[in-house]
Scaffold this motif. Structure first.
Motif, PDB file in Angstrom:
ATOM      1  N   ARG A   6       0.834  -1.207   0.000  1.00 50.32           N
ATOM      2  CA  ARG A   6       0.000   0.000   0.000  1.00 50.32           C
ATOM      3  C   ARG A   6       0.862   1.249   0.000  1.00 50.32           C
ATOM      4  NH1 ARG A   6       2.053   2.559   4.714  1.00 50.32           N
ATOM      5  NH2 ARG A   6       1.649   1.317   6.577  1.00 50.32           N
ATOM      6  N   ASN A 180      -3.398   3.159  11.494  1.00 43.96           N
ATOM      7  CA  ASN A 180      -2.570   2.629  10.419  1.00 43.96           C
ATOM      8  C   ASN A 180      -2.537   1.106  10.449  1.00 43.96           C
ATOM      9  OD1 ASN A 180       0.491   2.027   9.353  1.00 43.96           O
ATOM     10  ND2 ASN A 180      -0.393   3.836   8.371  1.00 43.96           N
ATOM     11  N   ASP A 183      -6.040  -0.336   9.499  1.00 46.36           N
ATOM     12  CA  ASP A 183      -6.270  -0.209   8.056  1.00 46.36           C
ATOM     13  C   ASP A 183      -5.497  -1.276   7.286  1.00 46.36           C
ATOM     14  OD1 ASP A 183      -7.916   1.938   8.445  1.00 46.36           O
ATOM     15  OD2 ASP A 183      -6.414   3.443   7.962  1.00 46.36           O
ATOM     16  N   ASP A 184      -4.228  -1.481   7.667  1.00 46.61           N
ATOM     17  CA  ASP A 184      -3.424  -2.490   6.976  1.00 46.61           C
ATOM     18  C   ASP A 184      -4.008  -3.886   7.174  1.00 46.61           C
ATOM     19  OD1 ASP A 184      -1.690  -0.640   5.953  1.00 46.61           O
ATOM     20  OD2 ASP A 184      -0.098  -0.976   7.414  1.00 46.61           O
ATOM     21  N   ILE A 189      -2.847  -6.110   3.947  1.00 54.17           N
ATOM     22  CA  ILE A 189      -1.506  -5.724   3.509  1.00 54.17           C
ATOM     23  C   ILE A 189      -0.485  -6.741   4.026  1.00 54.17           C
ATOM     24  CG2 ILE A 189       0.256  -3.934   3.612  1.00 54.17           C
ATOM     25  CD1 ILE A 189      -2.326  -3.263   1.975  1.00 54.17           C
ATOM     26  N   VAL A 192       4.908  -3.843   4.001  1.00 58.30           N
ATOM     27  CA  VAL A 192       4.879  -2.399   4.190  1.00 58.30           C
ATOM     28  C   VAL A 192       6.242  -1.841   3.795  1.00 58.30           C
ATOM     29  CG1 VAL A 192       4.678  -0.512   5.847  1.00 58.30           C
ATOM     30  CG2 VAL A 192       3.129  -2.469   5.994  1.00 58.30           C
ATOM     31  N   TRP A 209      -0.184  -5.344  16.034  1.00 60.13           N
ATOM     32  CA  TRP A 209      -0.610  -6.456  15.174  1.00 60.13           C
ATOM     33  C   TRP A 209      -0.736  -7.738  15.995  1.00 60.13           C
ATOM     34  CZ3 TRP A 209      -1.349  -7.182   9.751  1.00 60.13           C
ATOM     35  CH2 TRP A 209      -1.203  -6.031   8.968  1.00 60.13           C
TER      36      TRP A 209
END
Length: 469
Positions: A6, A180, A183-184, A189, A192, A209
């Motif tokens: 992204r 952030n 969203d990932d 995603i 990164v 995470w």
């Protein structure tokens, strides 16, 4: 597993060249892996966001070759606010976060230092949500967080050195770190790829995470872009807006090539290569760890090479915005109806070898489209000295007698005029050039006079002669 990368800019100003480099690196990596490039607009800073900045991001990406429709998105971070709050709530409910009402002054008073981090005062005091109660992540007391980085190996951060950081403000709104991460996660995603300035935040994000029960992405932190003083490029100090380079007349291909060379190089002793070579050879694990110097002089030289490599017809087309006053910072000094496309086509091959950015086309050819030239007074003073009036008289008389108005005849005629005065051609043609074009430098003089024509050339030379009276 499908690779998903992204690019997540904020619409708070012009598009930074460093952001453009990150976008290209993500774009190429996704293509190499058969993956997906996701565009996410991080628009939660309502006070600074503007719709025109978002459009500017999309237009800038279009310009450097990441066209609309070829990527997933754009998504808008603000649309995911509910997920951000839900994640914050889950972390609190699971005991991985707690509320705290300490001010900066409170922490400083307890630690005795304004440089000391948060001391965990509210970790086990059971404070609930409420106005002014920030939510802090409970960082593990022991162990270390290992970041798997495709460029930097495995940077390791001791958890005891990471303070219990804020993940939601006193009004309940999640901070960037949490938004952030969520969203990932939501967008799946897997990698990164971003600038190394974000590396200090990475262990915190990785802990989030893991606390949310999702495997962290693979990270790649590329070197920051710096100026000639080795300072990080700043929009307040440096020329960093991609749009500014575009509007000055840098070619997208040159900019794209140059940005990819910031911290990486293709094989062999070469820098200007076809884009297909960059797409094929770029490797994240080959990116240099040192800061990347954005050298505008080198970029300018790059651009000149790209301009000279254009077919003449493409060069003519590329110059049109500056010649016709469309899409430029300032219109040309002539009116649209004064522009002569045939005259420009005649001198285009000469101009193409002499400019480094497309906006330079205007001062090189403006004399063709104006009723009278724009005189550079410094050039006039330097050139029009004793003897210039008589030289112009002789040149006018010699040019009037010419049967053929072509570059070769004009050159040989003026050489003869100078020879009678013991002057070489360079000294002889200088007053003629200033009289006709207004400048001491520019396109080859005699080819320019041929295109300008007999009548306009002689009119300008006579006008210059009268000024010398």
């Amino acid at each position: 597993m499908t690779v998903r990368v992204r690019f997540a800019p904020s619409p708070t100003g012009m598009f930074h060249v460093g952001g453009a480099r990150s976008a290209l690196q993500n774009w190429i990596y996704a293509k190499q892996q058969g993956g997906v490039f996701v565009l996410r607009i991080e628009d939660t800073d309502a006070a600074r966001n503007k719709p025109e900045w978002t459009e500017g991001i999309l237009s800038a990406l279009d310009w450097i070759g990441i066209s609309r429709g070829s990527y997933e998105g754009p998504y808008f971070q603000s649309a995911n606010a509910g997920e951000h709050r839900a994640a914050a709530a889950r972390l609190h409910e699971s005991g991985r976060a707690y509320y705290c009402d300490c001010t900066r002054e409170d922490v400083q008073a307890r630690t005795g230092s304004q440089y000391q981090g948060y001391d965990g005062y509210h970790r086990d005091r059971g404070l609930g949500p409420g106005p002014g109660h920030a939510l802090r992540f409970r960082t593990p007391d022991e162990g270390a967080t290992v970041v798997v980085d495709l460029i930097r190996g495995e940077p390791t951060f001791e958890n005891k050195l990471i303070e219990d950081f804020v993940i939601a403000r006193g009004d309940g709104s999640p901070v960037f770190l949490l938004a952030n991460v969520v969203d990932d996660m939501t967008m799946g995603i897997t990698h990164v790829i971003r600038a190394e300035e974000h590396l200090p935040n990475t262990p915190k994000q990785q802990l989030l995470w893991e606390a949310l029960g999702v495997k962290p992405p693979i990270w790649a932190h590329v070197p920051v872009v710096v100026n000639e003083k080795r300072q990080k490029l700043s929009k307040r100090r440096d020329k960093v807006a991609l749009e500014a380079y575009r509007d000055e007349g840098y070619l997208a291909g040159a900019m794209r090539n140059y940005l990819m060379l910031l911290g990486w190089a293709p094989s062999g002793d070469r820098e200007i290569v076809p884009w297909s070579v960059i797409e094929d050879e770029f490797r994240l694990d080959e990116v240099n760890l040192s800061s990347a110097f954005f050298d505008e002089k080198k970029l300018r030289a790059f651009n000149g090479e790209y301009i000279r490599a254009l077919p003449v017809a493409e060069f003519v087309d590329a110059c049109q915005p500056w010649l016709t006053g469309t899409g430029t910072i300032a219109p040309p000094p002539w009116q649209p109806e004064e522009f002569d496309a045939d005259a420009f086509a005649a001198v285009a091959p000469l101009a193409q070898t002499r400019i480094a950015v497309l906006s330079e086309i205007v001062p090189n050819v403006d004399f063709l489209f104006l009723a009278s030239p724009l005189i550079d007074e410094a050039a006039w003073t330097k050139t029009m000295k004793d003897g210039s009036a008589e030289l112009l008289d002789d040149a006018v008389a010699a040019f009037e007698a010419l049967d053929s108005w072509d570059a070769e005849s004009l050159k040989s005629t003026l050489e003869a005029v100078g020879a009678e005065r013991g002057l070489k051609l360079g000294k002889t043609q200088a007053p003629v050039r200033v009289a006709v074009t207004g400048r001491t430098v520019g396109l080859p003089l005699f080819e320019s006079l041929e295109v300008l024509g007999r009548e306009r050339t002689l009119t300008r030379m006579r006008a210059a002669r009268l000024r010398l009276v």
